[in-house]
Design a protein around this motif. Structure first.
Motif, PDB file in Angstrom:
ATOM      1  N   SER A  13       0.829  -1.210   0.000  1.00  0.00           N
ATOM      2  CA  SER A  13       0.000   0.000   0.000  1.00  0.00           C
ATOM      3  C   SER A  13       0.862   1.259   0.000  1.00  0.00           C
ATOM      4  O   SER A  13       0.481   2.282  -0.556  1.00  0.00           O
ATOM      5  CB  SER A  13      -0.921  -0.003   1.226  1.00  0.00           C
ATOM      6  OG  SER A  13      -1.878  -1.043   1.135  1.00  0.00           O
ATOM      7  N   ASP A  14       2.036   1.192   0.639  1.00  0.00           N
ATOM      8  CA  ASP A  14       2.948   2.341   0.683  1.00  0.00           C
ATOM      9  C   ASP A  14       4.004   2.183  -0.400  1.00  0.00           C
ATOM     10  O   ASP A  14       5.118   1.716  -0.153  1.00  0.00           O
ATOM     11  CB  ASP A  14       3.603   2.439   2.065  1.00  0.00           C
ATOM     12  CG  ASP A  14       4.568   3.617   2.168  1.00  0.00           C
ATOM     13  OD1 ASP A  14       4.505   4.512   1.289  1.00  0.00           O
ATOM     14  OD2 ASP A  14       5.381   3.637   3.111  1.00  0.00           O
ATOM     15  N   SER A  37       5.673   4.389  -1.766  1.00  0.00           N
ATOM     16  CA  SER A  37       6.819   5.283  -1.598  1.00  0.00           C
ATOM     17  C   SER A  37       8.005   4.531  -1.005  1.00  0.00           C
ATOM     18  O   SER A  37       9.145   5.007  -1.057  1.00  0.00           O
ATOM     19  CB  SER A  37       6.448   6.466  -0.698  1.00  0.00           C
ATOM     20  OG  SER A  37       6.185   6.026   0.628  1.00  0.00           O
ATOM     21  N   SER A  41       4.899   9.701  -6.817  1.00  0.00           N
ATOM     22  CA  SER A  41       3.445   9.797  -6.619  1.00  0.00           C
ATOM     23  C   SER A  41       2.716  10.038  -7.932  1.00  0.00           C
ATOM     24  O   SER A  41       1.640   9.473  -8.175  1.00  0.00           O
ATOM     25  CB  SER A  41       3.112  10.912  -5.633  1.00  0.00           C
ATOM     26  OG  SER A  41       3.619  12.155  -6.100  1.00  0.00           O
ATOM     27  N   ILE A  50      -6.843   2.153   2.180  1.00  0.00           N
ATOM     28  CA  ILE A  50      -6.216   3.257   1.464  1.00  0.00           C
ATOM     29  C   ILE A  50      -7.275   4.085   0.735  1.00  0.00           C
ATOM     30  O   ILE A  50      -7.238   5.324   0.735  1.00  0.00           O
ATOM     31  CB  ILE A  50      -5.166   2.727   0.467  1.00  0.00           C
ATOM     32  CG1 ILE A  50      -3.982   2.103   1.223  1.00  0.00           C
ATOM     33  CG2 ILE A  50      -4.693   3.828  -0.464  1.00  0.00           C
ATOM     34  CD1 ILE A  50      -3.217   3.067   2.089  1.00  0.00           C
TER      35      ILE A  50
END
Length: 369
Positions: free
Chosen positions: A122-123, A125, A218, A355
């Motif tokens: 989910s992250d 980054s 992003s 999310i």
């Protein structure tokens, strides 16, 4: 529905027939069938006609995606993956890269797109895969997990870190340093070729690096995921339609206590819930596709909303369909048994329910302020 869309839907209906359950149990769709659909331009039908695609609107492609999803979620998953990869090439590739790669993706070659990693779900980054330029080559190092379609793919679009930003690179699956291992016994979409992909010092020509390299992570991720979320949402509409059809047919013909199941109010209530869920999911997907087609500023939020509403309803109402069919729907490979497992995955991929809720909450706060 246009004649072209009707013909495409009829073709998929003919090709799938009653084989989806068998494919699900075997964990494999005949690759020649997938390649045929790819060569027909139907795995990424929104690609413009000048690149060999169908040039369909998101609304038309959504209706087609829902139809495929009602027949076989694994096949629909391959469509989502191919479409996301094609969109990434279309959005971030140079004119020459678009002409070259999109013609391959509408000509029968198969592709997967890799985001998730062992430490970045989910992250995203936290992604650790790196893409770097070394002289006249581009070098890729890292690993991707649950890469849909990799078990069939000729190419992979791999997203990774590129300096202070991000990049996407087109990687042939037969390149030195690429390893592909099937995910063993996945919960759902078991014939979608989910795989773990290793990328160890993979060296490619510079033109494998899409020209949009250096974009913020992003932006690159959101651009591709927005397409994927709309596609998954429409696929969930298909799951709901398959469940509604199976449950209503069973309830209308199965007798219990001297009358059809549908004559029992509690069962009738389940059928009503299925219908409502299918209609709500359809309308929210239509809104998202119209936003896409109109390049609306609401597009990203509308895609998240469609994905969240459709996936949540599909998971909940697939359970309802199993309840209505009872033991008849509990056999491995049965349409509602497959739907029950497939729909749960839809609550996780392309942005988990949690999310999606966070994104929607941020939107609500922004609107309120």
């Amino acid at each position: 529905m246009s004649d072209e869309l009707s013909a495409a839907s009829a073709l998929v209906t003919e090709l799938v027939g009653d084989s989806a359950g068998e494919w699900d149990r075997a964990g494999r769709i005949p690759v020649e069938l997938v390649r045929r659909l790819g060569a027909e331009g139907l795995l990424c039908a929104e690609v413009p006609a000048r690149f060999g695609g169908r040039g369909w609107s998101s609304l038309d492609n959504g209706a087609f995606t829902a139809h495929v999803g009602s027949l076989c979620s694994s096949l629909r998953s391959l469509m989502t993956s191919q479409g996301m990869a094609a969109w990434a090439v279309q959005r971030f590739g140079s004119a020459a890269q678009r002409a070259h790669h999109l013609a391959r993706l509408t000509g029968g070659e198969l592709v997967g797109i890799g985001f998730s990693e062992p430490g970045a779900g989910s992250d995203l980054s936290a992604m650790s895969t790196t893409i770097r330029v070394d002289g006249d080559t581009v070098v890729v190092d890292g690993a991707k997990v649950w890469l849909t379609g990799a078990g069939y793919a000729d190419l992979l679009v791999v997203v990774g870190r590129f300096g202070d930003g991000a990049a996407a690179v087109v990687v042939p699956t037969d390149a030195a340093g690429v390893s592909i291992s099937p995910v063993p016994d996945p919960l759902g979409c078991r014939a979608a070729g989910h795989s773990t992909v290793g990328l160890r010092d993979v060296r490619l020509p510079l033109d494998a690096l899409l020209s949009g390299a250096g974009q913020p992570m992003s932006m690159l991720v959101t651009t591709a995921l927005t397409y994927g979320r709309v596609s998954v949402a429409w696929g969930c509409v298909g799951i709901l339609r398959a469940c509604l059809t199976a449950a209503t047919r069973h309830a209308a013909t199965r007798t219990q206590s001297g009358k059809p199941l549908a004559g029992h109010q509690l069962v009738a209530g389940h059928l009503a819930d299925l219908l409502v869920a299918e209609q709500v999911a359809t309308r929210v997907c239509e809104h998202a596709s119209r936003c896409w087609d109109d390049s609306s500023p609401e597009m990203v939020t509308a895609a998240v909303l469609a994905k969240h509403v459709s996936a949540t309803n599909a998971a909940r109402q697939a359970s309802t369909a199993v309840q209505v069919l009872a033991s008849a729907g509990a056999e491995d490979g049965h349409v509602v048994a497959r739907a029950y497992r497939d729909a749960k995955l839809m609550e996780i991929i392309e942005g988990s329910n949690e999310i999606c809720r966070l994104v929607l909450a941020e939107h609500a706060l922004a609107v309120a302020s």
